[in-house]
Scaffold this motif. Structure first.
Motif, PDB file in Angstrom:
ATOM      1  N   VAL A 162    -121.817 -30.063  20.452  1.00 35.02           N
ATOM      2  CA  VAL A 162    -120.462 -30.491  20.807  1.00 35.02           C
ATOM      3  C   VAL A 162    -120.523 -31.839  21.524  1.00 35.02           C
ATOM      4  CG1 VAL A 162    -118.409 -29.940  22.168  1.00 35.02           C
ATOM      5  CG2 VAL A 162    -119.588 -28.132  20.885  1.00 35.02           C
ATOM      6  N   ALA A 163    -121.507 -32.008  22.404  1.00 37.52           N
ATOM      7  CA  ALA A 163    -121.667 -33.288  23.098  1.00 37.52           C
ATOM      8  C   ALA A 163    -121.944 -34.413  22.106  1.00 37.52           C
ATOM      9  CB  ALA A 163    -122.802 -33.194  24.115  1.00 37.52           C
ATOM     10  N   GLN A 164    -122.778 -34.143  21.094  1.00 40.53           N
ATOM     11  CA  GLN A 164    -123.080 -35.170  20.089  1.00 40.53           C
ATOM     12  C   GLN A 164    -121.828 -35.599  19.341  1.00 40.53           C
ATOM     13  OE1 GLN A 164    -126.699 -34.387  17.652  1.00 40.53           O
ATOM     14  NE2 GLN A 164    -126.935 -32.648  19.014  1.00 40.53           N
ATOM     15  N   VAL A 165    -121.002 -34.616  18.994  1.00 41.10           N
ATOM     16  CA  VAL A 165    -119.750 -34.924  18.296  1.00 41.10           C
ATOM     17  C   VAL A 165    -118.878 -35.811  19.175  1.00 41.10           C
ATOM     18  CG1 VAL A 165    -117.589 -33.946  17.441  1.00 41.10           C
ATOM     19  CG2 VAL A 165    -119.782 -32.894  16.817  1.00 41.10           C
ATOM     20  N   ARG A 166    -118.733 -35.441  20.446  1.00 38.87           N
ATOM     21  CA  ARG A 166    -117.901 -36.216  21.353  1.00 38.87           C
ATOM     22  C   ARG A 166    -118.447 -37.632  21.535  1.00 38.87           C
ATOM     23  NH1 ARG A 166    -114.882 -33.089  20.256  1.00 38.87           N
ATOM     24  NH2 ARG A 166    -113.831 -31.452  21.427  1.00 38.87           N
ATOM     25  N   LEU A 167    -119.752 -37.755  21.712  1.00 36.24           N
ATOM     26  CA  LEU A 167    -120.338 -39.077  21.934  1.00 36.24           C
ATOM     27  C   LEU A 167    -120.201 -39.959  20.698  1.00 36.24           C
ATOM     28  CD1 LEU A 167    -123.538 -38.041  23.915  1.00 36.24           C
ATOM     29  CD2 LEU A 167    -121.572 -39.307  24.810  1.00 36.24           C
ATOM     30  N   LEU A 168    -120.453 -39.393  19.525  1.00 32.30           N
ATOM     31  CA  LEU A 168    -120.318 -40.200  18.313  1.00 32.30           C
ATOM     32  C   LEU A 168    -118.860 -40.602  18.100  1.00 32.30           C
ATOM     33  CD1 LEU A 168    -121.650 -41.513  15.905  1.00 32.30           C
ATOM     34  CD2 LEU A 168    -121.423 -39.350  14.653  1.00 32.30           C
ATOM     35  N   THR A 169    -117.938 -39.695  18.404  1.00 31.21           N
ATOM     36  CA  THR A 169    -116.520 -40.035  18.330  1.00 31.21           C
ATOM     37  C   THR A 169    -116.212 -41.208  19.254  1.00 31.21           C
ATOM     38  OG1 THR A 169    -115.955 -37.729  17.842  1.00 31.21           O
ATOM     39  CG2 THR A 169    -114.166 -39.147  18.577  1.00 31.21           C
ATOM     40  N   GLY A 170    -116.805 -41.181  20.450  1.00 31.72           N
ATOM     41  CA  GLY A 170    -116.595 -42.267  21.406  1.00 31.72           C
ATOM     42  C   GLY A 170    -117.168 -43.583  20.925  1.00 31.72           C
ATOM     43  N   PHE A 171    -118.377 -43.541  20.358  1.00 31.34           N
ATOM     44  CA  PHE A 171    -118.979 -44.782  19.846  1.00 31.34           C
ATOM     45  C   PHE A 171    -118.134 -45.365  18.707  1.00 31.34           C
ATOM     46  CE2 PHE A 171    -123.089 -43.319  21.751  1.00 31.34           C
ATOM     47  CZ  PHE A 171    -123.362 -44.469  22.474  1.00 31.34           C
ATOM     48  N   LEU A 172    -117.632 -44.498  17.826  1.00 32.64           N
ATOM     49  CA  LEU A 172    -116.804 -44.976  16.717  1.00 32.64           C
ATOM     50  C   LEU A 172    -115.478 -45.533  17.223  1.00 32.64           C
ATOM     51  CD1 LEU A 172    -117.506 -42.212  14.053  1.00 32.64           C
ATOM     52  CD2 LEU A 172    -118.114 -44.639  13.880  1.00 32.64           C
ATOM     53  N   ALA A 173    -114.907 -44.905  18.259  1.00 34.27           N
ATOM     54  CA  ALA A 173    -113.678 -45.435  18.854  1.00 34.27           C
ATOM     55  C   ALA A 173    -113.931 -46.824  19.421  1.00 34.27           C
ATOM     56  CB  ALA A 173    -113.172 -44.487  19.937  1.00 34.27           C
ATOM     57  N   LEU A 174    -115.058 -46.987  20.089  1.00 33.03           N
ATOM     58  CA  LEU A 174    -115.388 -48.292  20.667  1.00 33.03           C
ATOM     59  C   LEU A 174    -115.622 -49.325  19.569  1.00 33.03           C
ATOM     60  CD1 LEU A 174    -115.669 -49.423  23.510  1.00 33.03           C
ATOM     61  CD2 LEU A 174    -118.129 -49.029  23.357  1.00 33.03           C
ATOM     62  N   ASP A 175    -116.266 -48.903  18.475  1.00 28.95           N
ATOM     63  CA  ASP A 175    -116.456 -49.809  17.336  1.00 28.95           C
ATOM     64  C   ASP A 175    -115.113 -50.324  16.822  1.00 28.95           C
ATOM     65  OD1 ASP A 175    -119.218 -49.397  17.386  1.00 28.95           O
ATOM     66  OD2 ASP A 175    -119.157 -47.809  15.873  1.00 28.95           O
ATOM     67  N   ALA A 176    -114.094 -49.465  16.901  1.00 26.67           N
ATOM     68  CA  ALA A 176    -112.761 -49.822  16.403  1.00 26.67           C
ATOM     69  C   ALA A 176    -111.922 -50.538  17.450  1.00 26.67           C
ATOM     70  CB  ALA A 176    -112.038 -48.563  15.929  1.00 26.67           C
ATOM     71  N   GLY A 235    -109.669 -44.604  23.993  1.00 29.25           N
ATOM     72  CA  GLY A 235    -110.124 -43.433  23.255  1.00 29.25           C
ATOM     73  C   GLY A 235    -111.591 -43.148  23.501  1.00 29.25           C
ATOM     74  N   ALA A 236    -112.391 -44.212  23.567  1.00 26.19           N
ATOM     75  CA  ALA A 236    -113.825 -44.051  23.816  1.00 26.19           C
ATOM     76  C   ALA A 236    -114.075 -43.439  25.187  1.00 26.19           C
ATOM     77  CB  ALA A 236    -114.530 -45.398  23.698  1.00 26.19           C
ATOM     78  N   ARG A 237    -113.315 -43.902  26.187  1.00 29.45           N
ATOM     79  CA  ARG A 237    -113.498 -43.344  27.535  1.00 29.45           C
ATOM     80  C   ARG A 237    -113.056 -41.880  27.584  1.00 29.45           C
ATOM     81  NH1 ARG A 237    -115.104 -45.019  32.158  1.00 29.45           N
ATOM     82  NH2 ARG A 237    -115.145 -47.234  31.603  1.00 29.45           N
ATOM     83  N   LYS A 238    -112.016 -41.545  26.842  1.00 31.62           N
ATOM     84  CA  LYS A 238    -111.570 -40.148  26.777  1.00 31.62           C
ATOM     85  C   LYS A 238    -112.672 -39.266  26.208  1.00 31.62           C
ATOM     86  CE  LYS A 238    -107.921 -37.225  24.824  1.00 31.62           C
ATOM     87  NZ  LYS A 238    -106.701 -37.204  23.977  1.00 31.62           N
ATOM     88  N   ASP A 239    -113.336 -39.739  25.140  1.00 27.59           N
ATOM     89  CA  ASP A 239    -114.430 -38.967  24.544  1.00 27.59           C
ATOM     90  C   ASP A 239    -115.626 -38.911  25.482  1.00 27.59           C
ATOM     91  OD1 ASP A 239    -113.293 -38.232  21.991  1.00 27.59           O
ATOM     92  OD2 ASP A 239    -113.383 -40.352  21.483  1.00 27.59           O
ATOM     93  N   LEU A 240    -115.883 -40.006  26.196  1.00 22.47           N
ATOM     94  CA  LEU A 240    -116.965 -40.025  27.183  1.00 22.47           C
ATOM     95  C   LEU A 240    -116.735 -38.953  28.242  1.00 22.47           C
ATOM     96  CD1 LEU A 240    -119.488 -41.711  28.246  1.00 22.47           C
ATOM     97  CD2 LEU A 240    -117.826 -42.839  29.744  1.00 22.47           C
ATOM     98  N   ASP A 241    -115.513 -38.888  28.757  1.00 22.49           N
ATOM     99  CA  ASP A 241    -115.193 -37.894  29.780  1.00 22.49           C
ATOM    100  C   ASP A 241    -115.290 -36.477  29.218  1.00 22.49           C
ATOM    101  OD1 ASP A 241    -114.752 -39.935  31.570  1.00 22.49           O
ATOM    102  OD2 ASP A 241    -112.572 -39.938  31.323  1.00 22.49           O
ATOM    103  N   ALA A 242    -114.861 -36.293  27.947  1.00 24.17           N
ATOM    104  CA  ALA A 242    -114.915 -34.969  27.324  1.00 24.17           C
ATOM    105  C   ALA A 242    -116.354 -34.513  27.119  1.00 24.17           C
ATOM    106  CB  ALA A 242    -114.175 -34.988  25.991  1.00 24.17           C
ATOM    107  N   ALA A 243    -117.259 -35.481  26.922  1.00 18.35           N
ATOM    108  CA  ALA A 243    -118.666 -35.136  26.668  1.00 18.35           C
ATOM    109  C   ALA A 243    -119.429 -34.803  27.942  1.00 18.35           C
ATOM    110  CB  ALA A 243    -119.365 -36.306  25.961  1.00 18.35           C
ATOM    111  N   ARG A 244    -118.922 -35.240  29.094  1.00 16.52           N
ATOM    112  CA  ARG A 244    -119.700 -35.149  30.331  1.00 16.52           C
ATOM    113  C   ARG A 244    -120.200 -33.733  30.628  1.00 16.52           C
ATOM    114  NH1 ARG A 244    -119.325 -38.348  35.125  1.00 16.52           N
ATOM    115  NH2 ARG A 244    -117.393 -39.267  34.321  1.00 16.52           N
ATOM    116  N   SER A 245    -119.305 -32.758  30.599  1.00 10.85           N
ATOM    117  CA  SER A 245    -119.701 -31.388  30.969  1.00 10.85           C
ATOM    118  C   SER A 245    -120.661 -30.795  29.941  1.00 10.85           C
ATOM    119  CB  SER A 245    -118.465 -30.499  31.119  1.00 10.85           C
ATOM    120  OG  SER A 245    -117.790 -30.355  29.879  1.00 10.85           O
ATOM    121  N   LYS A 246    -120.467 -31.143  28.661  1.00 11.12           N
ATOM    122  CA  LYS A 246    -121.345 -30.615  27.624  1.00 11.12           C
ATOM    123  C   LYS A 246    -122.740 -31.214  27.729  1.00 11.12           C
ATOM    124  CE  LYS A 246    -118.149 -28.070  25.740  1.00 11.12           C
ATOM    125  NZ  LYS A 246    -118.210 -26.596  25.813  1.00 11.12           N
ATOM    126  N   VAL A 247    -122.804 -32.510  28.036  1.00 12.94           N
ATOM    127  CA  VAL A 247    -124.102 -33.156  28.224  1.00 12.94           C
ATOM    128  C   VAL A 247    -124.844 -32.514  29.390  1.00 12.94           C
ATOM    129  CG1 VAL A 247    -125.241 -35.311  28.912  1.00 12.94           C
ATOM    130  CG2 VAL A 247    -123.420 -35.351  27.192  1.00 12.94           C
TER     131      VAL A 247
END
Length: 217
Positions: free
Chosen positions: A156-170, A175-187
């Protein structure tokens, strides 16, 4: 372990981001009496070689395991070993070869299974490395509902982080920071230092884009 291999395993820790392997298929005293022992030995040797950083040896042995799985016409094992081979190829920067192996894995995996989600997740990571961002987003969209529901905290953390990287690419820093925050607890829950490094990398890139140079380190 060298940096390239560490990143490959990290981007790939949970069947591990998976780093090979999904598993070897073996199991000590509980070996299936109908199991192909040549396949098991090859897969176990490949996993040991990968862990030691001997990528070509690992790929050679996973190819052997895949051949044995094909002979048995074992769809699940074909998907497993083709995925493992793809991880090796990706770790060696042989991205086209990795995606060829993933096509075979996808063809044999059960639809909507965790295995199918893992295949799409790895393919999404490879597509992003090839700067094929639309393909990466499409593949991640296929993997996300499966892994969000059935995956480990690491996945789940990998999904969130990759989503964040793709948001940042765009260019979507919010959106990237939202995914970063969502990944924190899973990481944190995964206790995987490689995912922690990926989280820190995404955080640093976001802070850099926002010109928060002190926070970016």
């Amino acid at each position: 372990m060298n940096i390239r291999l560490m990143l490959a395993v990290g981007l790939l820790a949970g069947l591990a981001w998976l780093g090979p392997g999904c598993s070897t298929g073996g199991g000590g005293k509980n070996i299936d009496p109908f199991a192909d022992l040549d396949l098991l030995r090859a897969a176990e040797g490949a996993q040991a070689a990968f862990t030691a950083g001997a990528l070509e040896k690992a790929a050679e042995l996973y190819t052997l395991a895949l051949t044995r799985a094909r002979i048995r016409d074992d769809a699940r094992e074909i998907a497993r070993q083709a995925y493992n081979l793809a991880v090796c190829r990706a770790a060696a920067d042989q991205l086209d070869a990795a995606q060829i192996a993933l096509r075979e894995a996808r063809a044999e995996a059960s639809p909507n299974s965790v295995q199918a989600g893992l295949i799409d997740l790895l393919d999404a990571k490879i597509s992003r490395r090839k700067n094929q961002l639309k393909d990466a987003a499409r593949l991640l969209a296929a993997a996300k509902p499966i892994l969000d529901k059935e995956g480990t905290p690491s996945l789940v953390a990998q999904v969130r982080l990759l989503t964040g990287f793709l948001a940042l690419d765009a260019g979507d820093r919010a959106g990237a920071r939202k995914d970063l925050d969502a990944a924190r607890s899973k990481v944190k829950k995964s206790e995987d230092p490689r995912l922690g490094a990926d989280w820190a990398a995404l955080s640093g890139q976001i802070n850099f884009e926002e010109k928060k140079f002190k926070e970016a380190g």
